[in-house]
Design an enzyme around this catalytic site. Structure first.
Site, PDB file in Angstrom:
ATOM      1  N   SER A 168       0.826  -1.205   0.000  1.00 42.10           N
ATOM      2  CA  SER A 168       0.000   0.000   0.000  1.00 42.10           C
ATOM      3  C   SER A 168       0.857   1.250   0.000  1.00 42.10           C
ATOM      4  O   SER A 168       0.325   2.339  -0.208  1.00 42.10           O
ATOM      5  CB  SER A 168      -0.936   0.001   1.201  1.00 42.10           C
ATOM      6  OG  SER A 168      -0.219  -0.213   2.375  1.00 42.10           O
ATOM      7  N   HIS A 219      -2.390  -2.730  -6.518  1.00 42.41           N
ATOM      8  CA  HIS A 219      -2.843  -2.316  -5.189  1.00 42.41           C
ATOM      9  C   HIS A 219      -4.367  -2.275  -5.137  1.00 42.41           C
ATOM     10  O   HIS A 219      -4.998  -1.459  -5.813  1.00 42.41           O
ATOM     11  CB  HIS A 219      -2.246  -0.942  -4.844  1.00 42.41           C
ATOM     12  CG  HIS A 219      -2.590  -0.487  -3.475  1.00 42.41           C
ATOM     13  ND1 HIS A 219      -2.818   0.830  -3.146  1.00 42.41           N
ATOM     14  CD2 HIS A 219      -2.768  -1.190  -2.319  1.00 42.41           C
ATOM     15  CE1 HIS A 219      -3.116   0.922  -1.867  1.00 42.41           C
ATOM     16  NE2 HIS A 219      -3.096  -0.284  -1.344  1.00 42.41           N
ATOM     17  N   GLU A 271      -4.661   0.189  -8.263  1.00 39.62           N
ATOM     18  CA  GLU A 271      -3.555   1.035  -8.690  1.00 39.62           C
ATOM     19  C   GLU A 271      -2.485   0.109  -9.269  1.00 39.62           C
ATOM     20  O   GLU A 271      -2.029  -0.809  -8.572  1.00 39.62           O
ATOM     21  CB  GLU A 271      -2.994   1.822  -7.503  1.00 39.62           C
ATOM     22  CG  GLU A 271      -3.903   2.963  -7.065  1.00 39.62           C
ATOM     23  CD  GLU A 271      -3.388   3.700  -5.838  1.00 39.62           C
ATOM     24  OE1 GLU A 271      -3.499   4.924  -5.796  1.00 39.62           O
ATOM     25  OE2 GLU A 271      -2.881   3.037  -4.900  1.00 39.62           O
ATOM     26  N   ASN A 331      -3.675   6.384  -1.258  1.00 42.09           N
ATOM     27  CA  ASN A 331      -3.235   6.429   0.139  1.00 42.09           C
ATOM     28  C   ASN A 331      -2.557   7.747   0.485  1.00 42.09           C
ATOM     29  O   ASN A 331      -2.681   8.235   1.611  1.00 42.09           O
ATOM     30  CB  ASN A 331      -2.290   5.269   0.449  1.00 42.09           C
ATOM     31  CG  ASN A 331      -3.055   4.008   0.808  1.00 42.09           C
ATOM     32  OD1 ASN A 331      -4.264   4.048   1.006  1.00 42.09           O
ATOM     33  ND2 ASN A 331      -2.361   2.894   0.876  1.00 42.09           N
TER      34      ASN A 331
END
Ligand code: CAA
Length: 567
Positions: A121, A142, A154, A192
């Site tokens: 992440s 991701h 992602e 994130n």
């Protein structure tokens, strides 16, 4: 030509790994699920059985289809069982040394043409790739929690990554029914970097004690319209994961706003990791459950609602408030004409002042000239352009007509400014911000000023509760809670765009498909107006001195020429 991927290995069968297994198996691929021990592999199997079982119970999956999904997966504690797969996705804890160790071992196990993907992440994919024999076949995939629900993947590339591989993995994500966004290797990637900084900021607001846990969550869920409030979402993600991502972001950027808040660090040290440990910001029925045990009983504040209310002002909001308060059973005295007799307002326990552009003249925008030109706000005739008919003057006259027992509720800044110098010092002022409705309701933020009594604040909240709004109370700080959470988050998105890392469209896709936002940050800025966001940030920056609140130069440019970011 894109490569054929039909057999997949997933390493690490925790929440994310098990969810990823489900995604692939449901899409018809053959999956090998691997974890460190037979017990952990069995636990992964249990997660898949439970999740598909819930889908069967809800009628979303037939029993035959469930059997087919389960039948596509084998479970093992041996990495060697991955020797024939086309693609491996690693989803083990976020520790670089563990990941590098696994990727090193995979080099000697999988076929030379197999793809090695990581669900990391936030860790550097380049560092993971560099530790392998064939870094060109390493890529990031991701997923977002819950992986079976959220659409974003992602796809993270490094300087080593083959273009053909990127195309194949993007197409694979599409085959899974996901929305891929391809970006380079940067701490936190898109979602994130934005989301976790927002969560850290929210936890820092909570640390101040200016707002309660539930009210902070209401600001995110009802005020902004996100699927969950920030504390509930932090508990879902896992506080250890939130802290790890903060650590990585802070190490990469040294931005104080990304640093893990002290409270977060303490909670992780104390083992309060959120839902997975049964306790985080909330206490859950048991580890892994989403059922909150310590939720306060539904507020019965509306029983303390004020029954006679004045609403002074014109425009849509004034009309809406009059309607809703009347429907709630309140007796409403509406004054919508600056020439009207103000005597009926005397003695009312609660009077709302509603400004808005329609209430002021076009030139002064509702009294701003009094402030901007440094004129004496107490002088009702100082507003030369509207000759005392803008709220600045009108509301000043209203303030003077009020009884000292009246609680005055300005609903916007112009109304609040208009009161200065006119009010009896005994009169209590409780400013509010009425937000646009979202899918979770319509929020009213009630500001607690130092000299307002708890009774006055409660009475205002109760009155709005009774009229069908969701309310929260917080200390009176620039941006209150909603804008204090949202505007810096939007500013971070603009900074990311300005840094050349991702397009506005990709950032919006990341946040809608990865975090369930109703619209992405740029659609939000376009809806609110870049100027308003920039002005709000400037107010907060002046109040706190926090450098991250300085509006991004690109935001300021868009504000200056009134140009939307999208379309
Ligand atoms: N597994 C499988 N399905 C699940 C699920 C899970 N864990 N949780 C919910 N669902 C399904 C439900 O079964 C339901 O499906 P149906 O409508 O078909 O019955 C659907 O999702 C909606 O669930 P609910 O009605 O129970 O609840 P909801 O509407 O509030 O949605 C939510 C729940 C999807 C979690 C939503 O609140 C949401 O999107 N929250 C935001 C989550 C988020 O931001 N995630 C990203 C975190 S960051 C991250 O993951 C990256 C990282 O690296 C840290």
């Amino acid at each position: 030509m894109a490569r054929e991927i039909s057999t997949v290995g997933v390493i690490g069968l925790g929440t994310m790994g098990a969810g990823i297994v489900e995604v692939f198996a449901k899409a018809g691929l053959t999956v090998v699920g691997v974890d460190g021990t037979p017990e952990l592999a069995e636990r992964g199997k249990g997660f898949l059985e439970a999740s598909t079982g819930r889908a069967v119970a809800k009628g979303r999956l037939s029993e035959d289809d469930q059997a087919a999904v389960l039948g596509r997966v084998t479970w093992t504690d041996q990495l060697g069982d991955l020797k024939d797969v086309d693609l491996v996705i690693e989803a083990v804890p976020e520790r670089l040394e563990i990941k590098r160790d696994i990727f090193g071992k995979l080099d000697d196990i999988v076929r030379d043409d197999a793809v090695l993907a990581s669900n990391t992440s936030s860790l550097s994919l380049t560092e993971i790739a560099a530790s392998t024999k064939h870094p060109q076949r390493v890529i990031g995939m991701h997923f977002f929690n819950p992986a079976p629900v959220l659409k974003l993947v992602e796809v993270i590339t490094t300087l080593f990554t083959d273009d053909e591989l990127t195309t194949s993995v993007r197409e694979l994500a599409e085959r899974l029914g996901k929305k891929p966004v391809v970006v380079g290797d940067r701490a936190g990637f898109v979602a994130n970097a934005l989301l976790i900084t927002y969560l850290a900021r929210a936890i820092r607001v909570y640390e101040t004690g200016h707002v309660s846990r539930e009210d902070l969550d209401a600001a995110g869920q009802v005020g902004i319209g996100l699927p969950m409030g920030p504390l509930t979402l932090s508990d879902l993600i896992g506080l250890d994961v939130v802290k790890e991502v903060c650590d990585v972001l802070y190490a990469a950027t040294h931005e104080p706003s990304a640093a893990p808040p002290a409270l977060l660090q303490q909670m992780v040290t104390a083992g309060r990791l959120g839902r997975k440990s049964g306790q985080g910001f909330y206490t859950y029925e048991k580890a892994g459950s989403g059922t909150v045990l310590d939720a306060p009983a539904a507020a019965e504040r509306s029983s303390g609602a004020t029954k006679t209310v004045g609403v002074v002002g014109t425009g849509d909001l004034a009309t809406e408030l009059v309607e809703k308060l009347t429907e709630s059973g309140a007796q409403v005295t509406a004054v919508d004409d600056p020439a009207a007799d103000l005597a009926p307002l005397a003695g009312l326990p609660l009077v709302l002042l509603v400004g808005g552009p329609e209430a002021g003249c076009e030139d002064c925008g509702g009294g701003e000239c009094l402030i901007a030109e440094g004129a004496d706000p107490a002088d009702a005739t100082a507003c030369e352009c509207c000759h005392g008919k803008a709220p600045a003057a009108w509301f000043g006259a209203v303030a003077e007509a009020l009884d000292e027992r009246t609680v005055v509720v300005p609903t916007d800044e112009a109304s609040a400014w208009a009161l200065i110098g006119h009010l009896d010092p005994q009169v209590q002022v409780v400013p509010v911000a009425v937000h646009q409705p979202t899918r979770a309701g319509q929020l009213v933020e009630v500001a607690r000023q130092l000299d307002a009594s708890a009774e006055a604040v409660d009475g205002v909240q109760a009155t709005f509760d009774a009229a069908g709004f969701v309310t929260l109370a917080s200390r009176d700080r620039a941006g209150l809670v909603v804008d204090a959470l949202l505007y810096p988050h939007l500013n971070d998105a603009v900074r990311m765009l300005d840094s050349g890392y991702a397009t506005a469209e990709d950032i919006d896709t990341a946040m809608t498909a990865g975090c369930g936002y109703p619209q992405g940050p740029f659609a939000m800025i376009d809806a609110i107006g870049a100027e308003e966001v920039a002005d709000g940030l400037t107010q907060m920056q002046l109040e706190t001195g926090e450098p991250a609140l300085t509006p991004s130069p690109l935001l300021v440019e868009h504000a200056a020429i009134d140009r939307p970011f999208l379309g």
